[in-house]
Scaffold this active site. Structure first.
Site, PDB file in Angstrom:
ATOM      1  N   HIS C  84       0.552  -1.163   0.055  1.00  0.00           N
ATOM      2  CA  HIS C  84       0.005  -0.244   0.218  1.00  0.00           C
ATOM      3  C   HIS C  84       0.879   1.279  -0.536  1.00  0.00           C
ATOM      4  O   HIS C  84       0.692   1.953  -0.831  1.00  0.00           O
ATOM      5  CB  HIS C  84      -1.034  -0.231   1.468  1.00  0.00           C
ATOM      6  CG  HIS C  84      -1.993   1.770   1.646  1.00  0.00           C
ATOM      7  ND1 HIS C  84      -2.350   1.622   0.473  1.00  0.00           N
ATOM      8  CD2 HIS C  84      -1.113   2.325   2.181  1.00  0.00           C
ATOM      9  CE1 HIS C  84      -3.590   2.737   0.755  1.00  0.00           C
ATOM     10  NE2 HIS C  84      -2.145   3.055   1.648  1.00  0.00           N
ATOM     11  N   ASP C 113       6.526  20.496 -27.169  1.00  0.00           N
ATOM     12  CA  ASP C 113       6.625  19.272 -26.961  1.00  0.00           C
ATOM     13  C   ASP C 113       7.157  19.806 -25.735  1.00  0.00           C
ATOM     14  O   ASP C 113       8.066  20.843 -25.324  1.00  0.00           O
ATOM     15  CB  ASP C 113       6.602  18.358 -27.817  1.00  0.00           C
ATOM     16  CG  ASP C 113       6.139  17.219 -27.772  1.00  0.00           C
ATOM     17  OD1 ASP C 113       6.715  16.600 -26.273  1.00  0.00           O
ATOM     18  OD2 ASP C 113       5.939  15.902 -28.221  1.00  0.00           O
ATOM     19  N   TRP C 148       7.737   0.196   3.095  1.00  0.00           N
ATOM     20  CA  TRP C 148       7.588   1.084   2.471  1.00  0.00           C
ATOM     21  C   TRP C 148       9.597   1.363   2.207  1.00  0.00           C
ATOM     22  O   TRP C 148       9.680   2.524   1.420  1.00  0.00           O
ATOM     23  CB  TRP C 148       6.594   2.189   1.443  1.00  0.00           C
ATOM     24  CG  TRP C 148       7.178   3.501   2.697  1.00  0.00           C
ATOM     25  CD1 TRP C 148       6.767   3.650   3.889  1.00  0.00           C
ATOM     26  CD2 TRP C 148       7.756   4.586   2.080  1.00  0.00           C
ATOM     27  NE1 TRP C 148       6.711   5.432   4.110  1.00  0.00           N
ATOM     28  CE2 TRP C 148       7.107   5.029   3.032  1.00  0.00           C
ATOM     29  CE3 TRP C 148       8.216   5.435   0.669  1.00  0.00           C
ATOM     30  CZ2 TRP C 148       8.642   7.142   2.862  1.00  0.00           C
ATOM     31  CZ3 TRP C 148       9.039   6.626   0.709  1.00  0.00           C
ATOM     32  CH2 TRP C 148       9.118   7.163   1.614  1.00  0.00           C
ATOM     33  N   SER C 178      13.496   5.641 -14.345  1.00  0.00           N
ATOM     34  CA  SER C 178      12.475   6.488 -14.814  1.00  0.00           C
ATOM     35  C   SER C 178      11.864   8.049 -14.080  1.00  0.00           C
ATOM     36  O   SER C 178      11.685   8.456 -14.795  1.00  0.00           O
ATOM     37  CB  SER C 178      10.563   5.621 -14.118  1.00  0.00           C
ATOM     38  OG  SER C 178       9.528   6.530 -15.057  1.00  0.00           O
ATOM     39  N   SER C 179      12.148   8.212 -12.848  1.00  0.00           N
ATOM     40  CA  SER C 179      11.614   9.596 -12.576  1.00  0.00           C
ATOM     41  C   SER C 179      13.073  10.097 -12.140  1.00  0.00           C
ATOM     42  O   SER C 179      13.064  11.485 -13.245  1.00  0.00           O
ATOM     43  CB  SER C 179      11.533   9.105 -11.164  1.00  0.00           C
ATOM     44  OG  SER C 179      10.724   8.282 -10.970  1.00  0.00           O
ATOM     45  N   HIS C 262      13.282  12.325   2.997  1.00  0.00           N
ATOM     46  CA  HIS C 262      12.555  13.700   3.056  1.00  0.00           C
ATOM     47  C   HIS C 262      11.838  14.815   2.099  1.00  0.00           C
ATOM     48  O   HIS C 262      11.059  14.969   1.563  1.00  0.00           O
ATOM     49  CB  HIS C 262      12.726  14.487   4.185  1.00  0.00           C
ATOM     50  CG  HIS C 262      11.665  15.533   5.128  1.00  0.00           C
ATOM     51  ND1 HIS C 262      10.916  15.112   5.936  1.00  0.00           N
ATOM     52  CD2 HIS C 262      11.643  16.590   4.413  1.00  0.00           C
ATOM     53  CE1 HIS C 262      10.209  16.242   5.920  1.00  0.00           C
ATOM     54  NE2 HIS C 262      10.722  17.210   5.194  1.00  0.00           N
ATOM     55  N   GLU C 264      11.978  13.564  -0.792  1.00  0.00           N
ATOM     56  CA  GLU C 264      10.497  13.153  -1.584  1.00  0.00           C
ATOM     57  C   GLU C 264       9.513  13.229  -0.873  1.00  0.00           C
ATOM     58  O   GLU C 264       8.015  12.867  -1.655  1.00  0.00           O
ATOM     59  CB  GLU C 264      10.919  11.313  -1.224  1.00  0.00           C
ATOM     60  CG  GLU C 264       9.877  10.341  -1.528  1.00  0.00           C
ATOM     61  CD  GLU C 264       9.329  10.334  -3.537  1.00  0.00           C
ATOM     62  OE1 GLU C 264       9.934  10.404  -4.081  1.00  0.00           O
ATOM     63  OE2 GLU C 264       8.595   9.705  -4.025  1.00  0.00           O
ATOM     64  N   TYR C 266       8.127  15.765  -0.335  1.00  0.00           N
ATOM     65  CA  TYR C 266       8.041  17.838  -1.327  1.00  0.00           C
ATOM     66  C   TYR C 266       7.952  17.035  -2.928  1.00  0.00           C
ATOM     67  O   TYR C 266       7.328  17.698  -2.608  1.00  0.00           O
ATOM     68  CB  TYR C 266       8.908  18.474  -0.745  1.00  0.00           C
ATOM     69  CG  TYR C 266       9.150  18.688   0.797  1.00  0.00           C
ATOM     70  CD1 TYR C 266       8.130  19.473   1.398  1.00  0.00           C
ATOM     71  CD2 TYR C 266       9.875  18.711   1.374  1.00  0.00           C
ATOM     72  CE1 TYR C 266       8.051  19.999   2.412  1.00  0.00           C
ATOM     73  CE2 TYR C 266      10.077  18.776   2.871  1.00  0.00           C
ATOM     74  CZ  TYR C 266       8.427  19.359   3.202  1.00  0.00           C
ATOM     75  OH  TYR C 266       8.990  19.723   4.782  1.00  0.00           O
ATOM     76  N   SER C 277      -2.614  25.819  -6.906  1.00  0.00           N
ATOM     77  CA  SER C 277      -2.260  27.311  -7.065  1.00  0.00           C
ATOM     78  C   SER C 277      -3.016  27.890  -8.510  1.00  0.00           C
ATOM     79  O   SER C 277      -2.959  29.017  -8.590  1.00  0.00           O
ATOM     80  CB  SER C 277      -1.267  27.237  -6.615  1.00  0.00           C
ATOM     81  OG  SER C 277      -0.298  26.836  -5.414  1.00  0.00           O
ATOM     82  N   HIS C 311      15.259  14.006  11.281  1.00  0.00           N
ATOM     83  CA  HIS C 311      13.983  14.136  12.046  1.00  0.00           C
ATOM     84  C   HIS C 311      13.209  12.846  11.858  1.00  0.00           C
ATOM     85  O   HIS C 311      11.934  12.746  12.521  1.00  0.00           O
ATOM     86  CB  HIS C 311      13.180  15.555  11.511  1.00  0.00           C
ATOM     87  CG  HIS C 311      12.215  15.327  10.415  1.00  0.00           C
ATOM     88  ND1 HIS C 311      11.566  16.809   9.930  1.00  0.00           N
ATOM     89  CD2 HIS C 311      11.714  14.800   9.822  1.00  0.00           C
ATOM     90  CE1 HIS C 311      11.584  16.262   8.860  1.00  0.00           C
ATOM     91  NE2 HIS C 311      10.849  15.336   8.563  1.00  0.00           N
ATOM     92  N   HIS C 312      13.122  11.675  11.250  1.00  0.00           N
ATOM     93  CA  HIS C 312      12.542  10.954  10.548  1.00  0.00           C
ATOM     94  C   HIS C 312      13.537   9.886  11.960  1.00  0.00           C
ATOM     95  O   HIS C 312      12.660   8.247  11.973  1.00  0.00           O
ATOM     96  CB  HIS C 312      12.382  10.533   8.848  1.00  0.00           C
ATOM     97  CG  HIS C 312      11.427  10.893   8.119  1.00  0.00           C
ATOM     98  ND1 HIS C 312      10.455  10.749   8.369  1.00  0.00           N
ATOM     99  CD2 HIS C 312      12.008  12.113   8.130  1.00  0.00           C
ATOM    100  CE1 HIS C 312       9.946  11.479   7.036  1.00  0.00           C
ATOM    101  NE2 HIS C 312      11.169  12.623   7.230  1.00  0.00           N
ATOM    102  N   THR C 337       5.508  27.021   4.646  1.00  0.00           N
ATOM    103  CA  THR C 337       4.340  25.814   3.496  1.00  0.00           C
ATOM    104  C   THR C 337       3.368  27.581   4.284  1.00  0.00           C
ATOM    105  O   THR C 337       2.619  26.958   4.294  1.00  0.00           O
ATOM    106  CB  THR C 337       5.102  24.965   4.639  1.00  0.00           C
ATOM    107  OG1 THR C 337       6.374  24.080   4.591  1.00  0.00           O
ATOM    108  CG2 THR C 337       3.592  23.766   4.629  1.00  0.00           C
ATOM    109  N   LYS C 340       2.349  29.913   2.663  1.00  0.00           N
ATOM    110  CA  LYS C 340       1.318  29.199   1.294  1.00  0.00           C
ATOM    111  C   LYS C 340       0.269  29.299   1.753  1.00  0.00           C
ATOM    112  O   LYS C 340      -0.283  29.353   0.938  1.00  0.00           O
ATOM    113  CB  LYS C 340       2.118  28.309   0.678  1.00  0.00           C
ATOM    114  CG  LYS C 340       3.595  27.965  -0.147  1.00  0.00           C
ATOM    115  CD  LYS C 340       3.382  26.634  -0.903  1.00  0.00           C
ATOM    116  CE  LYS C 340       4.583  26.519  -1.863  1.00  0.00           C
ATOM    117  NZ  LYS C 340       3.850  27.446  -3.205  1.00  0.00           N
ATOM    118  N   ARG C 459       2.465   1.838  15.028  1.00  0.00           N
ATOM    119  CA  ARG C 459       1.910   1.287  13.292  1.00  0.00           C
ATOM    120  C   ARG C 459       2.492  -0.115  13.288  1.00  0.00           C
ATOM    121  O   ARG C 459       3.031  -0.632  13.956  1.00  0.00           O
ATOM    122  CB  ARG C 459       2.959   2.624  12.801  1.00  0.00           C
ATOM    123  CG  ARG C 459       2.923   3.700  12.527  1.00  0.00           C
ATOM    124  CD  ARG C 459       3.745   4.210  11.935  1.00  0.00           C
ATOM    125  NE  ARG C 459       3.876   3.864  10.317  1.00  0.00           N
ATOM    126  CZ  ARG C 459       4.859   4.480   9.805  1.00  0.00           C
ATOM    127  NH1 ARG C 459       5.954   5.307  10.427  1.00  0.00           N
ATOM    128  NH2 ARG C 459       4.901   4.721   8.414  1.00  0.00           N
TER     129      ARG C 459
END
Lengths: 106, 245, 642
Positions: C84, C113, C148, C178-179, C262, C264, C266, C277, C311-312, C337, C340, C459
Site C-alpha cells: 500500500h 513538446d 515502504w 523512470s523518475s 524527506h 521525496e 516534497y 495554485s 527528524h525521521h 509552508t 503558502k 504502527r
C-alpha cells in the site's frame, strides 16, 4: 537565467592548446606533489589531510573551469553544477558528523 | 505581414533550428543537470566509504598492517612482527600503481579537450607552414581515439588492482573496507567504461562521415563534459581514499 | 496579402476524447512521443494503481476493524501495508504528478513538446513495466513485506530471505530510472522551451512547483539508488554494508534512505500545491496573491527539504546536537509552508468564488494540509516525537499530508483539467458525491488515528488485543475507509463515463488565465499553431478580462526574440489543423523507447533468478536483455527525431 539571451547564440570562444597544455601541466605537477608528500614525514602532520584536500580542490576546480569550460560558458551551467555539488558536499559533511567520522575539535 | 505569420514560409532554408528560451542547447542543459545529480551519487558512495573506514573487523586494511590470526593492526610492519610471515597482511592500497593510473586519466582529459577543439576548428584551414603538430592537433580522430585508449588503460590498471587485491585476500565480501572500496571504485570504473564506449562510438562516427558542424560539436561537447566529470570524481577519490589515511 | 495558402481547418465533431486528425489504435499509443498522450497514459496507469492501493488499504482497515481479527494472515498483512505504501508513493502519487507534468508543463509555457520527446516515452514505459514488476508478486504471496522504507538490516537475507524484498529493491531501482529520466527532461524543458516573454517569474505556479520537484528528484534519488545498490549487493553478492556482525552501522540505511525520503515528501506534495495554485485563482476570479512569495517559498521548501531528513530518526538516539539542529531546520520549514497557506487564503479573500468540485478539492487541500502540517510541527520537537514515533499518530499525520494534501489536490487537478484532456466536463453531481464522501471519509478514517496513536497503538501491527481503548477508533477508521471506497467508485464511474457523455467543454473551460486554456480542448498534437508571446502572468486574462490583470506588470519581449521564435501576439486558437498544413515539424512516432524500456527492465529484473537458484538463466536474461537494451538505445539515438 530568466533573460532571453540572444547573445548566447553566438559561438563561445573556448581556449586552445596554448592554455590547455598549461592546465594539463599544472594538474600533473599538483598530482606529483600530492604523491611526493605522501612519502615524506609531513604525512604524519595534522595539516596533511587539509593540504591534500586543498590541492585536490584546486585540481577539481581547474578541470571544471577550464576543461569543462564553466569559466566561458553560460552561467546557467555553473548554477546547475553548483547546486548539485553544494547539496552533495553539505550532505556528505552532515553524514560524516552524524556517524562520528568527523568531530568538531578533531 | 500575413506571410510572416505562417511558419511554413520559413521552412527549407537550411537545417531547421528550434527556438529556445536561453539560446542554449537542450542536450547540454540536460548533461549538466545529470552531472549535478551524479555529484549526489558519488557523495553517497564516498560518504559510506569514509563512514566505514576503520570499522572493518578483519584485514586486509587500506593503509595498515594486520595479522590473519590475531587482532593486531598497526601502522608499521614492526607491529605485526610477532605474526607468522604467512599470516601478515600488508597495507593493500598500492600508491605507485594508482598514481600511474591517475596520471593516465588526467592526461585523457587533456586529450578530450583537444578532441573537442579539433572538432570545433574543423573548416578552419591550417596555417601556412603548419607542422606535424598542427596537423595532429587538427585531427579529431586522433584525439578521440587517444582519449578512449587512455580510458581503457585506466580500466586496465583498475582490473590489475582488483585482481591483485583478490590475490592478497581482499574481496568484496571480506570486510566493510572491501565492500565499500570495490563498490565505490567499481561504480567509477563503470562510468569510465561507459565513457570509453561513448568515445569509441564518436570515433566510429568520425571515421564514417567526419564530425563537423554545430550539431557534431555538441555531440562531442556533452561526451567531453561527462568524461571530465568522471575525471574530477577520480581526483576526489584519489585524495580521499588513497592518499589520506 | 497572403502568398501562402492559409491552412484549412479540419472539420470536427465537438468534444471528441482525442484531438481530430490524429492516429488512433494501440500501435499509435505504443509508439507515441506526444507529451499529451504520454501524460494521458500516466494518468490511466496511475489511477489503476490507485485502485489497487485502495483495495490494499481497505483490506488493512477490515483486518484492523475489530480486536484479534484474523481476516488475513500476518504475513499477508505485512505485504499489504508494504505494498500500500510503496504503491501509493511510487506508483500513484508520483506518476499522477508526472501525468500533470507531462500534460501541462509544455502547454503552460507555450511549447510544442518537451525537450526530449522520446526520453519521455521511455520514462513512461519504464514506469509501467516497473509497476507491473512490483505489483504482480502480491498475487503469489511473495510481495515485498518490509515496509515502504525497507529498513536494512531487517531487509537483508538474514532476516528477510525469500524473493519478497528482491522485488522491492529491484522495483525501486527501475522506478528510479523512470523518475530521473523524466526529471532531466522537464528541467531542460522548463529552462529552454518557454515561449517568448514567458520569463521564469511569469510561469504558472504549477510549472514552478514542478520545476522545484524535478531538482528534488535529481538530487534525492541518487541517495536511495546507492542505498538500494548496497542492499542489492548484500542480498545477491555477499557484501557487508548492512552486516552488523562485520561492524556495519545499522543507521547507514536509515540515513541514506531519509536523505532521499524527506525530499521525496516534497516531491509528493509540491505538484498538488501547484495544482491548487491554479485552481484557487481561477474560481476566485483573482490573480494568485503573492506570486513571488509563493515561488520563493516553494524554492525554500525544496532547499530546506535536504536538511531535515534526520527528524525521521529522532528515536534512534543521534545525540542532543544532531537532534537540535534537525529540529530547528524542521521548524524552519514550517515558515514557507505556512506562507503558502496564507497566500491561498488571501487569494480567495474578497474573490468571486465559484464552488465547483475542483474548487472544493483545492480548498480542502488548504484545510487538511494545515492539520497535517500542524501535527508535523508537533513532532519536529524531539521530546514530543519520542512519544509519537511509530504510533498511529504518525500514520494520521502523513495521511493528512499525503491524502489531505497530495490526493485531494490531484483530484482537484483531475476535475479541473479533465475538460482540457478529454474535451468534456466531468459530472459535477457525481463529483460532489465523490468530494463529500472523500472529505468526510478521509477525516473519519484518519482523525481517530491521532487518538489511537496517543493511546499507544503502534504502527504496522497485524492485530491488537481487546481493552486498550483502541477499538472504537479503529472501527471509526474502517467506516471512514468504506466511505472513501464509495467516493472512489463515484470517481471511477464519473471519470470513465464522462469521456463519452460529459458536457462538451470549450477552449477555456473554466475562465482561467494561463496559456493551456487558449488552445482547443483536447489540444491538437502540435499544441500551438502560432506561438504566442507573453506579456504578463495571466496572458489569457490579458485578452479576455484585462481588468483582472491591470495591476500586474506587463512588458513586451524584444522584437528580435519574437521574430526568432516566429511568435505572434497573444490570441485564442479554436480550430484544429494538421501539423503538416501548418508546416510544423513533428517528432516521428517510434517504438524504440518502448523496447529500450522493456529490455532495461528485463535486464534489471533478471537478477531475481539468482535467488531461484537459476544462476545461468539469470546470466542469460541479464546479458541478453542488456545487449538488446544497448542495441535499442543505439537504434534510438542514431535515428532522427523529426
Amino acid at each position: 537565467m530568466s533573460d532571453h539571451n540572444a547573445a548566447a547564440h553566438d559561438h563561445v570562444e573556448h581556449p586552445t592548446w596554448k592554455q590547455y597544455k598549461w592546465v594539463g601541466f599544472w594538474l600533473l605537477v599538483i598530482t606529483a606533489i600530492e604523491v611526493w608528500v605522501y612519502y615524506t614525514p609531513f604525512k604524519e602532520s595534522k595539516l596533511f589531510a587539509p593540504t591534500l584536500l586543498l590541492m585536490s580542490a584546486v585540481k577539481f576546480g581547474v578541470v571544471v573551469f577550464y576543461y569543462m569550460h564553466l569559466k566561458y560558458d553560460h552561467p546557467l551551467f555553473k548554477r546547475l553544477f553548483a547546486m548539485g555539488l553544494g547539496i552533495a558536499i553539505c550532505t556528505m559533511f552532515a553524514l560524516l558528523f552524524l556517524f562520528g567520522a568527523l568531530k568538531i575539535g578533531g | 505581414m500575413a506571410t510572416a505569420d505562417t511558419p511554413a514560409g520559413h521552412e527549407g532554408h537550411h537545417e531547421h533550428v528550434h527556438y529556445t528560451s536561453t539560446g542554449l542547447e537542450n542536450r547540454k542543459i540536460a548533461i549538466w543537470a545529470l552531472i549535478g545529480s551524479e555529484c549526489m551519487l558519488f557523495a553517497s558512495l564516498i560518504s559510506t566509504y569514509l563512514i566505514y573506514k576503520g570499522r572493518s573487523k578483519v584485514g586486509p586494511f587500506p593503509h595498515e598492517w594486520s595479522c590473519k590470526t590475531s587482532n593486531v593492526v598497526g601502522k608499521t610492519a614492526e607491529l605485526v612482527a610477532g605474526c607468522a610471515p604467512a599470516d601478515v597482511l600488508k597495507p593493500i592500497l598500492d600508491i605507485p600503481v594508482t598514481s600511474q593510473s591517475t596520471f593516465v586519466l588526467l592526461m585523457s582529459s587533456l586529450a578530450m579537450v583537444l578532441a573537442l577543439a579539433a572538432v570545433e576548428n574543423k573548416g578552419h584551414p591550417l596555417p601556412a607552414g603548419a607542422g606535424w603538430w598542427d596537423r595532429c592537433l587538427a585531427s579529431s580522430k586522433f584525439w578521440l581515439m587517444a582519449t578512449a585508449v587512455m580510458g581503457a588503460t585506466f580500466i586496465g590498471y583498475q582490473s590489475y588492482e582488483f585482481t591483485s587485491f583478490v590475490h592478497e585476500g581482499l574481496t568484496i565480501k571480506t570486510n566493510l573496507f572491501g565492500s565499500s572500496f570495490f563498490t565505490l571504485t567499481g561504480f567509477h570504473g563503470a562510468h569510465v567504461s561507459v565513457g570509453v564506449l561513448w568515445l569509441l562510438t564518436l570515433f566510429a562516427i568520425d571515421v564514417k562521415r567526419g564530425l563537423k558542424g554545430k550539431n557534431d560539436v555538441l555531440l562531442v561537447d556533452i561526451c567531453a563534459l561527462y568524461w571530465h566529470f568522471v575525471d574530477v570524481v577520480w581526483i576526489a577519490i584519489f585524495t580521499l581514499i588513497y592518499l589520506i589515511q | 496579402m497572403a502568398t501562402t495558402a492559409a491552412p484549412a481547418p479540419i472539420n470536427t465533431p465537438a468534444g471528441t476524447s482525442y484531438a481530430p486528425g490524429e492516429a488512433t489504435g494501440i500501435w499509435s499509443w505504443l509508439t507515441t512521443v506526444d507529451h499529451k498522450r504520454i501524460g494521458t497514459l500516466y494518468l490511466w496507469t496511475a489511477l489503476t494503481f490507485f485502485i489497487v492501493a485502495g483495495i490494499e488499504a481497505f483490506i488493512i482497515r477490515l483486518q484492523l476493524m475489530k480486536p484479534n481479527n484474523q481476516l488475513v494472515s500476518a504475513e499477508m498483512y505485512n505485504q499489504l501495508f508494504t505494498m500500500h505504501g510503496t504503491t501509493m508513493v511510487f506508483l500513484v502519487i508520483m506518476p499522477l504528478s508526472a501525468a500533470f507534468f507531462n500534460y501541462l508543463i509544455p502547454l503552460q509555457i507555450g511549447a510544442r513538446d518537451v525537450a526530449f520527446p522520446r526520453l519521455n516515452a521511455f520514462s513512461y514505459w519504464v514506469y509501467l513495466f516497473g509497476g507491473i514488476f512490483m505489483t504482480v508478486p502480491i498475487f503469489f504471496n511473495v510481495a515485498p513485506n518490509g515496509g515502504w522504507f525497507g529498513y536494512a538490516p531487517l531487509t537483508t537475507m538474514q532476516f528477510s530471505g525469500g524473493l519478497n524484498i528482491d522485488f522491492w529493491v529491484i522495483g525501486l531501482q527501475i522506478l528510479g530510472v523512470s523518475s530521473l529520466a523524466a526529471a532531466f527532461n522537464f528541467i531542460t524543458t522548463i529552462i529552454n522551451m518557454r515561449a517568448p516573454g514567458m520569463s521564469l517569474m511569469r510561469m504558472p505556479i504549477f510549472t514552478w512547483m514542478s520545476f522545484v520537484v524535478q531538482f528534488l528528484l535529481i538530487l534525492a534519488f541518487p541517495a536511495i539508488t546507492i542505498a538500494l545498490f548496497f542492499l542489492q549487493f548484500d542480498r545477491f553478492f555477499g557484501t557487508q554494508f548492512y552486516e552488523i556482525a562485520a561492524g556495519a552501522d545499522p543507521l547507514l540505511w536509515q540515513h541514506l534512505f531519509w536523505v532521499f525520503g524527506h525530499p521525496e515528501v516534497y516531491i509528493l506534495i509540491l505538484p498538488a500545491f501547484g495544482l491548487a495554485s491554479e485552481i484557487l485563482p481561477t474560481f476566485s476570479k483573482k490573480p494568485l496573491f503573492g506570486y513571488n512569495v509563493m515561488v520563493y517559498s516553494g524554492i525554500m521548501i525544496g532547499f530546506l527539504g535536504f536538511g531535515v531528513w534526520a527528524h525521521h530518526m529522532f528515536a534512534v538516539g543521534m545525540g542532543a546536537t544532531a537532534d537540535t539542529i534537525f529540529a530547528m531546520a524542521t521548524l524552519l520549514i514550517g515558515i514557507p509552508t505556512g506562507v503558502k497557506i496564507f497566500n491561498w487564503v488571501a487569494t480567495m479573500w474578497g474573490g468571486n468564488i465559484r464552488f465547483t468540485v475542483a474548487m472544493k478539492f483545492a480548498i480542502s487541500l488548504v484545510a487538511l494540509f494545515t492539520i497535517g502540517g500542524i501535527s508535523g510541527v508537533m513532532h519536529s520537537s524531539p521530546p514530543t516525537d519520542l512519544q509519537q514515533t511509530d504510533t498511529y499518530f504518525i500514520v494520521a499525520h502523513f495521511h493528512y499530508v499525503l491524502f489531505g494534501g497530495s490526493i485531494m489536490g490531484i483530484m482537484g487537478g483531475i476535475y479541473f483539467y479533465y475538460p482540457k484532456i478529454f474535451g468534456r466536463y466531468m459530472s459535477e453531481k457525481l463529483g460532489n458525491w465523490h468530494f463529500w464522501s472523500f472529505f468526510v471519509g478521509m477525516n473519519m478514517t484518519f482523525f481517530p488515528m491521532h487518538y489511537a496513536g496517543m493511546l499507544g497503538m503502534p504502527r504496522r501491527i497485524y492485530t491488537y488485543d481487546i481493552g486498550q481503548g483502541w477499538e472504537q477508533f479503529n472501527l471509526w477508521s474502517t467506516v471512514g475507509a468504506l466511505l472513501q471506497g464509495v467516493g472512489l467508485i463515484c470517481f471511477v464511474y464519473n471519470f470513465v463515463k464522462s469521456r463519452k457523455r460529459g458536457e462538451v467543454a470549450p477552449n477555456d473551460a473554466w475562465g482561467a488565465g494561463t496559456l493551456e486554456w487558449s488552445i482547443p480542448s483536447p489540444p491538437p498534437d502540435y499544441n500551438f499553431a502560432k506561438i504566442p508571446y507573453v506579456t504578463s502572468r495571466y496572458p489569457l486574462w490579458d485578452i479576455k478580462q484585462p481588468e483582472m490583470t491591470a495591476e500586474l506588470t506587463h512588458t513586451a519581449p524584444d522584437a528580435g526574440v519574437i521574430a526568432d521564435a516566429h511568435a505572434v501576439p497573444m490570441h485564442e486558437e479554436t480550430q484544429y489543423y494538421t501539423a503538416k498544413s501548418l508546416g510544423i515539424p513533428m517528432p516521428f512516432p517510434t517504438i524504440k523507447p518502448f523496447f529500450a524500456a522493456l529490455f532495461m527492465v528485463l535486464m534489471m529484473a533478471g537478477l531475481v533468478f539468482i535467488h531461484l537458484d537459476l544462476f545461468w538463466v539469470a546470466i542469460f536474461v541479464m546479458i541478453g536483455s542488456g545487449a538488446a537494451f544497448v542495441g535499442s538505445l543505439y537504434g534510438w539515438l542514431t535515428s532522427p527525431l523529426e
